[in-house]
Scaffold this motif. Sequence first.
Motif, short mmCIF file in Angstrom:
data_model
loop_
_atom_site.label_atom_id
_atom_site.label_comp_id
_atom_site.label_asym_id
_atom_site.label_seq_id
_atom_site.Cartn_x
_atom_site.Cartn_y
_atom_site.Cartn_z
N GLY A 182 0.86 -1.12 0.21
CA GLY A 182 -0.04 -0.26 0.09
C GLY A 182 0.56 1.43 0.26
O GLY A 182 0.53 2.12 0.42
N THR A 183 1.92 1.41 -0.19
CA THR A 183 2.91 2.25 -0.55
C THR A 183 2.61 3.25 -1.42
O THR A 183 2.41 2.67 -3.25
CB THR A 183 4.00 1.55 -0.67
OG1 THR A 183 4.55 0.99 0.86
CG2 THR A 183 5.64 2.88 -0.40
N PRO A 184 2.71 4.68 -1.84
CA PRO A 184 2.23 5.08 -2.96
C PRO A 184 3.23 5.39 -3.74
O PRO A 184 4.18 5.45 -3.38
CB PRO A 184 2.44 6.66 -2.27
CG PRO A 184 1.87 6.01 -1.22
CD PRO A 184 2.17 5.43 -0.66
N LYS A 225 -5.41 7.86 -4.08
CA LYS A 225 -6.53 8.46 -3.28
C LYS A 225 -7.10 6.99 -2.21
O LYS A 225 -7.28 7.29 -1.02
CB LYS A 225 -7.15 9.11 -3.60
CG LYS A 225 -6.54 10.92 -3.85
CD LYS A 225 -8.25 11.71 -4.91
CE LYS A 225 -7.39 12.61 -5.40
NZ LYS A 225 -8.24 13.31 -6.23
N VAL A 226 -6.65 6.28 -3.09
CA VAL A 226 -7.83 4.89 -2.27
C VAL A 226 -6.73 4.48 -1.51
O VAL A 226 -6.87 4.24 -0.11
CB VAL A 226 -7.76 3.66 -3.29
CG1 VAL A 226 -7.60 2.31 -2.92
CG2 VAL A 226 -8.70 4.16 -4.13
N LEU A 227 -5.12 4.54 -1.51
CA LEU A 227 -4.57 4.63 -0.57
C LEU A 227 -4.20 5.53 0.27
O LEU A 227 -3.48 5.70 1.47
CB LEU A 227 -3.09 4.27 -0.82
CG LEU A 227 -2.80 3.16 -2.12
CD1 LEU A 227 -1.26 3.84 -3.22
CD2 LEU A 227 -3.15 1.94 -1.33
N GLY A 228 -4.81 6.65 1.06
CA GLY A 228 -5.05 7.69 1.88
C GLY A 228 -4.71 8.75 1.47
O GLY A 228 -4.86 9.96 2.32
N MET A 229 -3.90 9.24 0.27
CA MET A 229 -3.53 10.99 0.32
C MET A 229 -4.39 11.64 -0.21
O MET A 229 -5.57 11.52 -0.95
CB MET A 229 -2.71 10.45 -1.30
CG MET A 229 -1.85 9.36 -0.91
SD MET A 229 0.22 10.07 -2.20
CE MET A 229 0.12 11.32 -1.78
N GLY A 230 -4.81 12.34 0.22
CA GLY A 230 -5.71 13.77 -0.19
C GLY A 230 -4.97 14.35 -1.60
O GLY A 230 -4.26 14.48 -2.15
N ASP A 231 -5.91 15.88 -1.86
CA ASP A 231 -5.48 16.04 -2.49
C ASP A 231 -4.28 16.83 -2.57
O ASP A 231 -3.45 16.63 -4.01
CB ASP A 231 -6.53 17.64 -2.71
CG ASP A 231 -7.33 16.77 -3.84
OD1 ASP A 231 -8.20 15.86 -4.20
OD2 ASP A 231 -8.99 17.74 -4.00
N ARG A 232 -3.83 17.12 -1.70
CA ARG A 232 -2.80 17.81 -1.12
C ARG A 232 -1.14 17.23 -1.65
O ARG A 232 -0.03 18.26 -2.27
CB ARG A 232 -2.71 18.70 -0.36
CG ARG A 232 -3.66 20.24 -0.28
CD ARG A 232 -3.16 21.90 1.19
NE ARG A 232 -1.70 21.66 0.27
CZ ARG A 232 -1.96 23.16 2.30
NH1 ARG A 232 -2.36 22.68 3.51
NH2 ARG A 232 0.26 23.06 1.98
N ALA A 233 -1.40 16.11 -0.79
CA ALA A 233 -0.40 14.99 -0.82
C ALA A 233 -0.16 14.43 -2.45
O ALA A 233 0.90 14.38 -2.71
CB ALA A 233 -0.64 14.06 -0.45
N VAL A 234 -1.49 14.14 -3.54
CA VAL A 234 -0.78 14.43 -4.44
C VAL A 234 -0.19 15.28 -5.67
O VAL A 234 0.40 14.45 -6.29
CB VAL A 234 -2.81 13.61 -5.27
CG1 VAL A 234 -2.58 13.35 -6.39
CG2 VAL A 234 -2.65 12.31 -4.07
N VAL A 237 3.50 14.51 -4.19
CA VAL A 237 4.10 13.80 -4.86
C VAL A 237 4.77 13.55 -6.57
O VAL A 237 5.51 13.22 -6.64
CB VAL A 237 3.21 12.53 -4.34
CG1 VAL A 237 2.01 12.29 -5.92
CG2 VAL A 237 3.92 11.63 -4.53
N PHE A 238 3.52 14.54 -6.91
CA PHE A 238 4.14 14.71 -8.26
C PHE A 238 4.70 16.07 -8.53
O PHE A 238 5.65 16.39 -10.13
CB PHE A 238 2.55 15.54 -9.04
CG PHE A 238 1.92 13.84 -9.88
CD1 PHE A 238 2.75 12.65 -10.89
CD2 PHE A 238 0.78 13.35 -9.03
CE1 PHE A 238 1.79 12.03 -11.21
CE2 PHE A 238 0.11 12.50 -9.68
CZ PHE A 238 0.02 11.77 -10.84
N ARG A 239 4.92 16.97 -7.63
CA ARG A 239 5.71 18.25 -8.65
C ARG A 239 6.94 18.16 -7.31
O ARG A 239 7.33 18.58 -6.41
CB ARG A 239 5.25 19.40 -7.13
CG ARG A 239 3.45 20.08 -7.92
CD ARG A 239 2.90 20.76 -8.18
NE ARG A 239 1.56 21.44 -8.29
CZ ARG A 239 0.53 22.41 -8.01
NH1 ARG A 239 0.60 23.48 -7.39
NH2 ARG A 239 -0.02 22.69 -8.88
N THR A 240 7.91 17.07 -8.03
CA THR A 240 9.36 17.03 -7.63
C THR A 240 10.40 17.87 -8.65
O THR A 240 10.11 18.36 -9.16
CB THR A 240 9.32 15.52 -7.21
OG1 THR A 240 9.26 14.28 -7.97
CG2 THR A 240 8.97 15.84 -5.77
#
Length: 252
Positions: A182-184, A225-234, A237-240
């Motif tokens: 269940g790791t993003p 999001k199924v794994l528990g990440m909210g919009d800000r967290a998503v 994770v993309f903004r690197t």
Amino acid sequence: MTRKPKLAVWKFSSCDGCQLSLLDCEDELLALAGEVEIAYFLEASRATVRGPYDLSLVEGSVTTPHDAGRIKEVRRVSKHLVTIGACATAGGVQALKNFADVEDFVSIVYASPDYISTLEASTPISAHVPVDFELHGCPISKRQLLEVITAFLHGRRPGIPSTSVCMECKRRGNVCVMVAHGTPCLGPVTHAGCGAICPAYNRGCYGCFGPMETPNTVSLTKQLKVLGMGDRAVDRVFRTFNVTAFEEARRG
């Protein structure tokens, strides 16, 4: 006597890590030096030879007015231009300023903001001049870099895979960290090239090599999001390293 092709390596706004990948080739670099004339590479030598150049490797993004003018001159004197690394292909981590007020950053970071000359956005080289090939990575793979240089020296297209990191996980026999733990993980939408280093150690992929061709970011976002990440967290994770490229992929 046959003239050796001239190779030039240019630095724009970056950390120099991708240039160091070329120096890290060591034995292979000696063989390469026998096939080409390294005409301009300030990371390795102060000695320079005037162009035009048969192949230019460009590291770094365009972040200043000076950069914007200089890259056009580099393109003018280069028969082939290849961008290397996340900064040159996607604006780099410094492109995070594209989503904020640049003046706020400048006033907070620098003691004398009046001396700072910067553009509002950090952009990839391809936003300013035509590019013959983009080599992804943060940093790039030295194996892939040697393949790109060899390909251009022999007049063929580089044999760089366009598959995702998931394919590399399969080849290594890695257990899928998303399914098993269940790791993003950005592996399903990230360009192959790293050898799936992070998943091999039970960590999710960070997207260092940027988006693969036709990435399904919509589907992956739903799974994150199924794994528990909210919009800000998503978003985070993309903004690197490849923020602009992933944002474009997410917009479709």
